[in-house]
Design a protein around this motif. Structure first.
Motif, PDB file in Angstrom:
ATOM      1  N   PHE A  38       0.866  -1.174   0.000  1.00  0.00           N
ATOM      2  CA  PHE A  38       0.000   0.000   0.000  1.00  0.00           C
ATOM      3  C   PHE A  38       0.900   1.220   0.000  1.00  0.00           C
ATOM      4  O   PHE A  38       1.899   1.259   0.718  1.00  0.00           O
ATOM      5  N   GLU A  39       0.544   2.234  -0.798  1.00  0.00           N
ATOM      6  CA  GLU A  39       1.312   3.467  -0.790  1.00  0.00           C
ATOM      7  C   GLU A  39       0.448   4.636  -1.217  1.00  0.00           C
ATOM      8  O   GLU A  39      -0.661   4.457  -1.712  1.00  0.00           O
ATOM      9  N   LYS A  40       0.973   5.821  -0.993  1.00  0.00           N
ATOM     10  CA  LYS A  40       0.282   7.055  -1.347  1.00  0.00           C
ATOM     11  C   LYS A  40       0.704   7.459  -2.753  1.00  0.00           C
ATOM     12  O   LYS A  40       1.891   7.496  -3.063  1.00  0.00           O
ATOM     13  N   ALA A  41      -0.271   7.761  -3.608  1.00  0.00           N
ATOM     14  CA  ALA A  41       0.022   8.202  -4.974  1.00  0.00           C
ATOM     15  C   ALA A  41      -0.516   9.622  -5.147  1.00  0.00           C
ATOM     16  O   ALA A  41      -1.640   9.921  -4.739  1.00  0.00           O
ATOM     17  N   ASP A  42       0.293  10.490  -5.729  1.00  0.00           N
ATOM     18  CA  ASP A  42      -0.120  11.869  -5.972  1.00  0.00           C
ATOM     19  C   ASP A  42      -0.615  12.002  -7.399  1.00  0.00           C
ATOM     20  O   ASP A  42       0.061  11.595  -8.339  1.00  0.00           O
ATOM     21  N   ARG A  43      -1.802  12.574  -7.542  1.00  0.00           N
ATOM     22  CA  ARG A  43      -2.356  12.839  -8.866  1.00  0.00           C
ATOM     23  C   ARG A  43      -2.245  14.333  -9.132  1.00  0.00           C
ATOM     24  O   ARG A  43      -2.717  15.141  -8.319  1.00  0.00           O
ATOM     25  N   PRO A  44      -1.636  14.722 -10.245  1.00  0.00           N
ATOM     26  CA  PRO A  44      -1.481  16.156 -10.531  1.00  0.00           C
ATOM     27  C   PRO A  44      -2.810  16.798 -10.938  1.00  0.00           C
ATOM     28  O   PRO A  44      -3.761  16.110 -11.322  1.00  0.00           O
ATOM     29  N   ALA A  45      -2.845  18.124 -10.861  1.00  0.00           N
ATOM     30  CA  ALA A  45      -4.023  18.862 -11.331  1.00  0.00           C
ATOM     31  C   ALA A  45      -4.130  18.670 -12.839  1.00  0.00           C
ATOM     32  O   ALA A  45      -3.122  18.478 -13.526  1.00  0.00           O
ATOM     33  N   ARG A  46      -5.357  18.696 -13.345  1.00  0.00           N
ATOM     34  CA  ARG A  46      -5.543  18.501 -14.782  1.00  0.00           C
ATOM     35  C   ARG A  46      -6.835  19.167 -15.237  1.00  0.00           C
ATOM     36  O   ARG A  46      -7.674  19.551 -14.422  1.00  0.00           O
ATOM     37  N   THR A  47      -6.979  19.291 -16.542  1.00  0.00           N
ATOM     38  CA  THR A  47      -8.199  19.811 -17.130  1.00  0.00           C
ATOM     39  C   THR A  47      -8.999  18.632 -17.670  1.00  0.00           C
ATOM     40  O   THR A  47      -8.463  17.802 -18.396  1.00  0.00           O
ATOM     41  N   ALA A  48     -10.266  18.571 -17.298  1.00  0.00           N
ATOM     42  CA  ALA A  48     -11.163  17.498 -17.764  1.00  0.00           C
ATOM     43  C   ALA A  48     -12.354  18.148 -18.453  1.00  0.00           C
ATOM     44  O   ALA A  48     -12.452  19.372 -18.530  1.00  0.00           O
ATOM     45  N   ARG A  49     -13.250  17.344 -18.960  1.00  0.00           N
ATOM     46  CA  ARG A  49     -14.449  17.868 -19.613  1.00  0.00           C
ATOM     47  C   ARG A  49     -15.700  17.331 -18.919  1.00  0.00           C
ATOM     48  O   ARG A  49     -15.770  16.157 -18.570  1.00  0.00           O
ATOM     49  N   ASN A  50     -16.675  18.207 -18.757  1.00  0.00           N
ATOM     50  CA  ASN A  50     -17.971  17.803 -18.231  1.00  0.00           C
ATOM     51  C   ASN A  50     -18.661  16.997 -19.332  1.00  0.00           C
ATOM     52  O   ASN A  50     -18.887  17.507 -20.417  1.00  0.00           O
ATOM     53  N   PRO A  51     -18.981  15.723 -19.095  1.00  0.00           N
ATOM     54  CA  PRO A  51     -19.568  14.906 -20.159  1.00  0.00           C
ATOM     55  C   PRO A  51     -20.939  15.399 -20.635  1.00  0.00           C
ATOM     56  O   PRO A  51     -21.313  15.176 -21.781  1.00  0.00           O
ATOM     57  N   ALA A  52     -21.673  16.086 -19.779  1.00  0.00           N
ATOM     58  CA  ALA A  52     -22.997  16.559 -20.170  1.00  0.00           C
ATOM     59  C   ALA A  52     -22.928  17.795 -21.073  1.00  0.00           C
ATOM     60  O   ALA A  52     -23.692  17.913 -22.026  1.00  0.00           O
ATOM     61  N   THR A  53     -21.991  18.712 -20.745  1.00  0.00           N
ATOM     62  CA  THR A  53     -21.935  19.970 -21.499  1.00  0.00           C
ATOM     63  C   THR A  53     -20.723  20.089 -22.409  1.00  0.00           C
ATOM     64  O   THR A  53     -20.699  20.924 -23.300  1.00  0.00           O
ATOM     65  N   GLY A  54     -19.703  19.288 -22.147  1.00  0.00           N
ATOM     66  CA  GLY A  54     -18.470  19.384 -22.920  1.00  0.00           C
ATOM     67  C   GLY A  54     -17.576  20.521 -22.459  1.00  0.00           C
ATOM     68  O   GLY A  54     -16.492  20.739 -22.999  1.00  0.00           O
ATOM     69  N   PRO A 109     -14.869  22.526 -20.360  1.00  0.00           N
ATOM     70  CA  PRO A 109     -13.679  22.132 -19.593  1.00  0.00           C
ATOM     71  C   PRO A 109     -13.801  22.549 -18.126  1.00  0.00           C
ATOM     72  O   PRO A 109     -14.339  23.607 -17.821  1.00  0.00           O
ATOM     73  N   ILE A 110     -13.310  21.685 -17.233  1.00  0.00           N
ATOM     74  CA  ILE A 110     -13.292  21.982 -15.805  1.00  0.00           C
ATOM     75  C   ILE A 110     -11.919  21.650 -15.260  1.00  0.00           C
ATOM     76  O   ILE A 110     -11.211  20.789 -15.796  1.00  0.00           O
ATOM     77  N   GLN A 111     -11.522  22.337 -14.210  1.00  0.00           N
ATOM     78  CA  GLN A 111     -10.231  22.086 -13.571  1.00  0.00           C
ATOM     79  C   GLN A 111     -10.412  21.062 -12.454  1.00  0.00           C
ATOM     80  O   GLN A 111     -11.267  21.234 -11.587  1.00  0.00           O
ATOM     81  N   VAL A 112      -9.622  20.029 -12.489  1.00  0.00           N
ATOM     82  CA  VAL A 112      -9.632  19.017 -11.439  1.00  0.00           C
ATOM     83  C   VAL A 112      -8.377  19.269 -10.598  1.00  0.00           C
ATOM     84  O   VAL A 112      -7.266  19.261 -11.134  1.00  0.00           O
ATOM     85  N   PRO A 113      -8.533  19.527  -9.294  1.00  0.00           N
ATOM     86  CA  PRO A 113      -7.376  19.843  -8.462  1.00  0.00           C
ATOM     87  C   PRO A 113      -6.468  18.632  -8.221  1.00  0.00           C
ATOM     88  O   PRO A 113      -6.897  17.484  -8.349  1.00  0.00           O
ATOM     89  N   ALA A 114      -5.234  18.910  -7.845  1.00  0.00           N
ATOM     90  CA  ALA A 114      -4.294  17.846  -7.474  1.00  0.00           C
ATOM     91  C   ALA A 114      -4.803  17.165  -6.209  1.00  0.00           C
ATOM     92  O   ALA A 114      -5.437  17.796  -5.366  1.00  0.00           O
ATOM     93  N   THR A 115      -4.549  15.880  -6.095  1.00  0.00           N
ATOM     94  CA  THR A 115      -5.001  15.126  -4.926  1.00  0.00           C
ATOM     95  C   THR A 115      -4.071  13.944  -4.672  1.00  0.00           C
ATOM     96  O   THR A 115      -3.265  13.585  -5.521  1.00  0.00           O
ATOM     97  N   SER A 116      -4.193  13.373  -3.502  1.00  0.00           N
ATOM     98  CA  SER A 116      -3.451  12.163  -3.156  1.00  0.00           C
ATOM     99  C   SER A 116      -4.449  11.049  -2.937  1.00  0.00           C
ATOM    100  O   SER A 116      -5.510  11.264  -2.342  1.00  0.00           O
ATOM    101  N   VAL A 117      -4.122   9.857  -3.415  1.00  0.00           N
ATOM    102  CA  VAL A 117      -5.006   8.702  -3.285  1.00  0.00           C
ATOM    103  C   VAL A 117      -4.205   7.490  -2.816  1.00  0.00           C
ATOM    104  O   VAL A 117      -3.007   7.394  -3.067  1.00  0.00           O
ATOM    105  N   PRO A 118      -4.863   6.544  -2.116  1.00  0.00           N
ATOM    106  CA  PRO A 118      -4.172   5.318  -1.746  1.00  0.00           C
ATOM    107  C   PRO A 118      -4.047   4.406  -2.962  1.00  0.00           C
ATOM    108  O   PRO A 118      -4.918   4.396  -3.834  1.00  0.00           O
ATOM    109  N   LYS A 119      -2.951   3.653  -3.015  1.00  0.00           N
ATOM    110  CA  LYS A 119      -2.715   2.735  -4.129  1.00  0.00           C
ATOM    111  C   LYS A 119      -2.295   1.382  -3.556  1.00  0.00           C
ATOM    112  O   LYS A 119      -1.526   1.321  -2.597  1.00  0.00           O
TER     113      LYS A 119
END
Length: 92
Positions: free
Chosen positions: A49-65, A67-77
């Motif tokens: 088990f370890e901590k994984a860092d996910r960088p901030a990224r730009t994604a798209r809202n599937p309903a409207t298309g 772009p939205i900003q997704v903040p950086a976060t840490s998740v367990p792996k």
């Protein structure tokens, strides 16, 4: 299998549901606290088990298309160990 069923399985070996529940809670708490601090927890034959860092990224809202900003976060792996992989694959 949920936590209650896991406690029941462990209690068959320990002889007490209370001891099994306390042991399971202690193990899970220790793993969670270590990973939250950024430490890697490796259990030989089972996995790590370890901590994984996910960088901030730009994604798209599937309903409207739009772009939205997704903040950086840490998740367990979790990475399963070789023995665990072989058991699941039926090679052991």
């Amino acid at each position: 299998m949920n936590k209650r069923e896991l406690v029941d399985t462990i209690s068959d070996r320990l002889g007490s549901k209370k001891a099994a529940a306390e042991a399971l809670d202690a193990i899970l708490e220790a793993i969670q606290n270590a990973v939250a601090k950024g430490d890697k927890v490796a259990i030989t034959g089972f996995g790590s088990f370890e901590k994984a860092d996910r960088p901030a990224r730009t994604a798209r809202n599937p309903a409207t298309g739009k772009p939205i900003q997704v903040p950086a976060t840490s998740v367990p792996k979790f990475k399963p160990g070789a023995d665990f992989k072989n058991l699941v694959a039926g090679n052991k």
